[in-house]
Design a protein around this motif. Structure first.
Motif, PDB file in Angstrom:
ATOM      1  N   TYR A  57       0.826  -1.207   0.000  1.00 34.87           N
ATOM      2  CA  TYR A  57       0.000   0.000   0.000  1.00 34.87           C
ATOM      3  C   TYR A  57       0.864   1.263   0.000  1.00 34.87           C
ATOM      4  CZ  TYR A  57      -3.912   3.045   1.372  1.00 34.87           C
ATOM      5  OH  TYR A  57      -4.867   4.029   1.428  1.00 34.87           O
ATOM      6  N   LEU A  58       1.974   1.242   0.739  1.00 33.31           N
ATOM      7  CA  LEU A  58       2.905   2.375   0.718  1.00 33.31           C
ATOM      8  C   LEU A  58       3.455   2.577  -0.692  1.00 33.31           C
ATOM      9  CD1 LEU A  58       5.102   2.021   3.933  1.00 33.31           C
ATOM     10  CD2 LEU A  58       3.139   3.509   3.573  1.00 33.31           C
ATOM     11  N   GLY A  59       3.833   1.486  -1.343  1.00 33.16           N
ATOM     12  CA  GLY A  59       4.359   1.578  -2.692  1.00 33.16           C
ATOM     13  C   GLY A  59       3.320   2.063  -3.688  1.00 33.16           C
ATOM     14  N   GLU A  60       2.065   1.823  -3.381  1.00 30.77           N
ATOM     15  CA  GLU A  60       0.966   2.283  -4.248  1.00 30.77           C
ATOM     16  C   GLU A  60       0.600   3.744  -3.984  1.00 30.77           C
ATOM     17  OE1 GLU A  60      -1.062  -2.193  -4.286  1.00 30.77           O
ATOM     18  OE2 GLU A  60      -1.877  -0.628  -2.985  1.00 30.77           O
ATOM     19  N   GLY A  61       1.273   4.353  -3.014  1.00 27.39           N
ATOM     20  CA  GLY A  61       1.021   5.760  -2.711  1.00 27.39           C
ATOM     21  C   GLY A  61       0.174   5.997  -1.481  1.00 27.39           C
ATOM     22  N   GLY A  62      -0.182   4.925  -0.776  1.00 27.91           N
ATOM     23  CA  GLY A  62      -1.012   5.066   0.423  1.00 27.91           C
ATOM     24  C   GLY A  62      -0.198   5.424   1.654  1.00 27.91           C
ATOM     25  N   ARG A  63      -0.898   5.675   2.730  1.00 24.28           N
ATOM     26  CA  ARG A  63      -0.276   6.007   4.015  1.00 24.28           C
ATOM     27  C   ARG A  63      -0.430   4.822   4.958  1.00 24.28           C
ATOM     28  NH1 ARG A  63      -1.253  11.353   6.440  1.00 24.28           N
ATOM     29  NH2 ARG A  63      -2.646  10.114   7.709  1.00 24.28           N
ATOM     30  N   TRP A  64       0.631   4.538   5.691  1.00 22.89           N
ATOM     31  CA  TRP A  64       0.650   3.398   6.593  1.00 22.89           C
ATOM     32  C   TRP A  64      -0.535   3.414   7.556  1.00 22.89           C
ATOM     33  CZ3 TRP A  64       1.608   3.327  11.980  1.00 22.89           C
ATOM     34  CH2 TRP A  64       1.833   2.063  12.524  1.00 22.89           C
ATOM     35  N   VAL A  65      -0.893   4.573   8.067  1.00 24.05           N
ATOM     36  CA  VAL A  65      -1.969   4.647   9.060  1.00 24.05           C
ATOM     37  C   VAL A  65      -3.350   4.379   8.460  1.00 24.05           C
ATOM     38  CG1 VAL A  65      -0.727   6.233  10.570  1.00 24.05           C
ATOM     39  CG2 VAL A  65      -2.248   7.150   8.814  1.00 24.05           C
ATOM     40  N   ASP A  66      -3.452   4.348   7.144  1.00 24.29           N
ATOM     41  CA  ASP A  66      -4.751   4.166   6.508  1.00 24.29           C
ATOM     42  C   ASP A  66      -5.110   2.721   6.206  1.00 24.29           C
ATOM     43  OD1 ASP A  66      -5.064   6.904   6.538  1.00 24.29           O
ATOM     44  OD2 ASP A  66      -4.363   7.178   4.477  1.00 24.29           O
ATOM     45  N   VAL A  67      -4.238   1.794   6.524  1.00 28.83           N
ATOM     46  CA  VAL A  67      -4.507   0.391   6.215  1.00 28.83           C
ATOM     47  C   VAL A  67      -4.191  -0.462   7.445  1.00 28.83           C
ATOM     48  CG1 VAL A  67      -2.230  -0.063   5.229  1.00 28.83           C
ATOM     49  CG2 VAL A  67      -4.165  -1.423   4.476  1.00 28.83           C
ATOM     50  N   LEU A  99      10.757   4.764  -6.579  1.00 24.63           N
ATOM     51  CA  LEU A  99      10.134   4.693  -5.254  1.00 24.63           C
ATOM     52  C   LEU A  99      11.162   4.574  -4.126  1.00 24.63           C
ATOM     53  CD1 LEU A  99       7.046   2.410  -5.883  1.00 24.63           C
ATOM     54  CD2 LEU A  99       7.052   4.837  -5.288  1.00 24.63           C
ATOM     55  N   LEU A 100      12.345   4.109  -4.445  1.00 23.98           N
ATOM     56  CA  LEU A 100      13.360   3.949  -3.399  1.00 23.98           C
ATOM     57  C   LEU A 100      13.741   5.280  -2.764  1.00 23.98           C
ATOM     58  CD1 LEU A 100      15.630   1.278  -5.054  1.00 23.98           C
ATOM     59  CD2 LEU A 100      13.873   0.936  -3.301  1.00 23.98           C
ATOM     60  N   ALA A 101      13.739   6.336  -3.543  1.00 24.96           N
ATOM     61  CA  ALA A 101      14.073   7.661  -3.019  1.00 24.96           C
ATOM     62  C   ALA A 101      12.841   8.501  -2.724  1.00 24.96           C
ATOM     63  CB  ALA A 101      14.969   8.410  -4.021  1.00 24.96           C
ATOM     64  N   ALA A 102      11.689   8.074  -3.200  1.00 23.51           N
ATOM     65  CA  ALA A 102      10.455   8.851  -3.019  1.00 23.51           C
ATOM     66  C   ALA A 102      10.004   8.806  -1.561  1.00 23.51           C
ATOM     67  CB  ALA A 102       9.355   8.301  -3.917  1.00 23.51           C
ATOM     68  N   PRO A 103       9.411   9.888  -1.064  1.00 24.78           N
ATOM     69  CA  PRO A 103       8.897   9.866   0.304  1.00 24.78           C
ATOM     70  C   PRO A 103       7.648   8.998   0.404  1.00 24.78           C
ATOM     71  CG  PRO A 103       8.409  11.970  -0.751  1.00 24.78           C
ATOM     72  CD  PRO A 103       9.236  11.195  -1.717  1.00 24.78           C
ATOM     73  N   VAL A 104       7.600   8.184   1.441  1.00 24.27           N
ATOM     74  CA  VAL A 104       6.417   7.383   1.731  1.00 24.27           C
ATOM     75  C   VAL A 104       5.998   7.668   3.167  1.00 24.27           C
ATOM     76  CG1 VAL A 104       6.956   5.564   0.056  1.00 24.27           C
ATOM     77  CG2 VAL A 104       7.730   5.327   2.414  1.00 24.27           C
ATOM     78  N   HIS A 105       4.715   7.495   3.442  1.00 25.01           N
ATOM     79  CA  HIS A 105       4.162   7.745   4.773  1.00 25.01           C
ATOM     80  C   HIS A 105       4.193   6.439   5.564  1.00 25.01           C
ATOM     81  CE1 HIS A 105       2.690  11.847   3.972  1.00 25.01           C
ATOM     82  NE2 HIS A 105       2.637  11.403   2.727  1.00 25.01           N
ATOM     83  N   GLY A 106       5.351   6.173   6.178  1.00 34.68           N
ATOM     84  CA  GLY A 106       5.537   4.939   6.921  1.00 34.68           C
ATOM     85  C   GLY A 106       5.114   5.066   8.368  1.00 34.68           C
ATOM     86  N   PRO A 107       5.475   4.066   9.188  1.00 38.11           N
ATOM     87  CA  PRO A 107       5.112   4.089  10.596  1.00 38.11           C
ATOM     88  C   PRO A 107       5.712   5.281  11.323  1.00 38.11           C
ATOM     89  CG  PRO A 107       5.953   1.941   9.940  1.00 38.11           C
ATOM     90  CD  PRO A 107       6.190   2.868   8.792  1.00 38.11           C
ATOM     91  N   GLY A 108       4.898   6.217  11.696  1.00 38.26           N
ATOM     92  CA  GLY A 108       5.323   7.340  12.509  1.00 38.26           C
ATOM     93  C   GLY A 108       6.105   8.428  11.809  1.00 38.26           C
ATOM     94  N   ALA A 109       6.384   8.288  10.517  1.00 34.45           N
ATOM     95  CA  ALA A 109       7.210   9.299   9.849  1.00 34.45           C
ATOM     96  C   ALA A 109       7.097   9.179   8.337  1.00 34.45           C
ATOM     97  CB  ALA A 109       8.669   9.138  10.257  1.00 34.45           C
ATOM     98  N   VAL A 110       7.432  10.273   7.675  1.00 37.06           N
ATOM     99  CA  VAL A 110       7.622  10.229   6.230  1.00 37.06           C
ATOM    100  C   VAL A 110       9.090   9.897   6.022  1.00 37.06           C
ATOM    101  CG1 VAL A 110       7.565  11.559   4.093  1.00 37.06           C
ATOM    102  CG2 VAL A 110       5.782  11.894   5.819  1.00 37.06           C
ATOM    103  N   MET A 111       9.363   8.941   5.157  1.00 38.60           N
ATOM    104  CA  MET A 111      10.723   8.450   4.958  1.00 38.60           C
ATOM    105  C   MET A 111      10.917   8.058   3.507  1.00 38.60           C
ATOM    106  SD  MET A 111      10.180   4.708   6.752  1.00 38.60           S
ATOM    107  CE  MET A 111       9.342   5.379   8.169  1.00 38.60           C
ATOM    108  N   PRO A 112      12.163   7.948   3.061  1.00 42.16           N
ATOM    109  CA  PRO A 112      12.395   7.436   1.711  1.00 42.16           C
ATOM    110  C   PRO A 112      11.903   5.982   1.621  1.00 42.16           C
ATOM    111  CG  PRO A 112      14.390   8.423   2.612  1.00 42.16           C
ATOM    112  CD  PRO A 112      13.394   8.329   3.731  1.00 42.16           C
ATOM    113  N   GLY A 113      11.419   5.603   0.465  1.00 40.34           N
ATOM    114  CA  GLY A 113      10.945   4.239   0.270  1.00 40.34           C
ATOM    115  C   GLY A 113      11.971   3.199   0.683  1.00 40.34           C
TER     116      GLY A 113
END
Length: 192
Positions: A57-67, A99-113
């Motif tokens: 879901y993160l790779g698809e552009g979603g946010r960790w808290v939404d799933v 996606l490896l360098a793109a920001p993703v909305h992971g657990p507790g933070a926005v971070m590089p993929g």
């Protein structure tokens, strides 16, 4: 693919190890306890397979808290296939190298993929250890993966404080002869 900076290959290797173990799990085993007190084997499988979907879901552009971090109902005999389906989704979602360098909305933070993938390697290797303790306590796990996941854990998980927003127990001592994955498990609060 440059595997020194691209953790996708390492994550797939962690999933390979997990898939071999899950293929051995029978419906009769699903109520066994695990080193995670809140999870029996069935619940931990749901959490682990759900985690693969979260990463997808993160790779698809979603946010960790939404799933959800757990799956819906899965038939007792379908866990291996459910893991394969989650893996296929994850591979599709993370196919783009950008996606490896793109920001993703992971657990507790926005971070590089790339950092999110590293975290999921740690998560998957740790839960493979947990599942192994419930299925085959003498099972041997990939030491190279264990070392990589332990290095990530030391980098991203403080040894204190634990609890509250840090969902791990206090660091426990590892046995003197512990393999890297057991050291990882004890760093994350499991009793070896």
């Amino acid at each position: 693919m440059d595997t020194t900076t691209d953790p996708r290959a390492q994550y797939l290797r962690a999933l390979d190890q997990l898939e071999k173990l899950v293929a051995r799990i029978t419906p009769e085993m699903l109520e066994r306890p695990t080193p995670c007190p809140a999870y029996d084997l069935r619940a931990l499988l749901g959490h682990t397979v759900g985690g693969v979907h979260q990463l997808a879901y993160l790779g698809e552009g979603g946010r960790w808290v939404d799933v959800a971090g757990a799956t819906g109902p899965i038939a007792d005999g379908d866990w291996a296939d459910a893991l394969v389906r989650a893996r296929e989704r994850m591979v599709r979602a993370w196919a783009d190298d950008a996606l490896l360098a793109a920001p993703v909305h992971g657990p507790g933070a926005v971070m590089p993929g790339r950092d999110a993938l590293d975290a999921w390697v740690m998560e998957t290797v740790t839960h493979t250890w947990d599942l192994t303790r419930a299925v085959d306590p003498t099972g041997v796990l990939d030491e190279e993966l264990g070392r990589a996941a332990l290095a990530t854990a030391h980098r991203v998980m403080p040894d204190a404080p634990r609890g509250g927003p840090v969902p791990f127990g206090p660091v426990r001592p590892a046995p003197a002869d512990a393999d890297p994955t057991t050291e990882l498990a004890t760093w994350l609060g499991r009793k070896a």
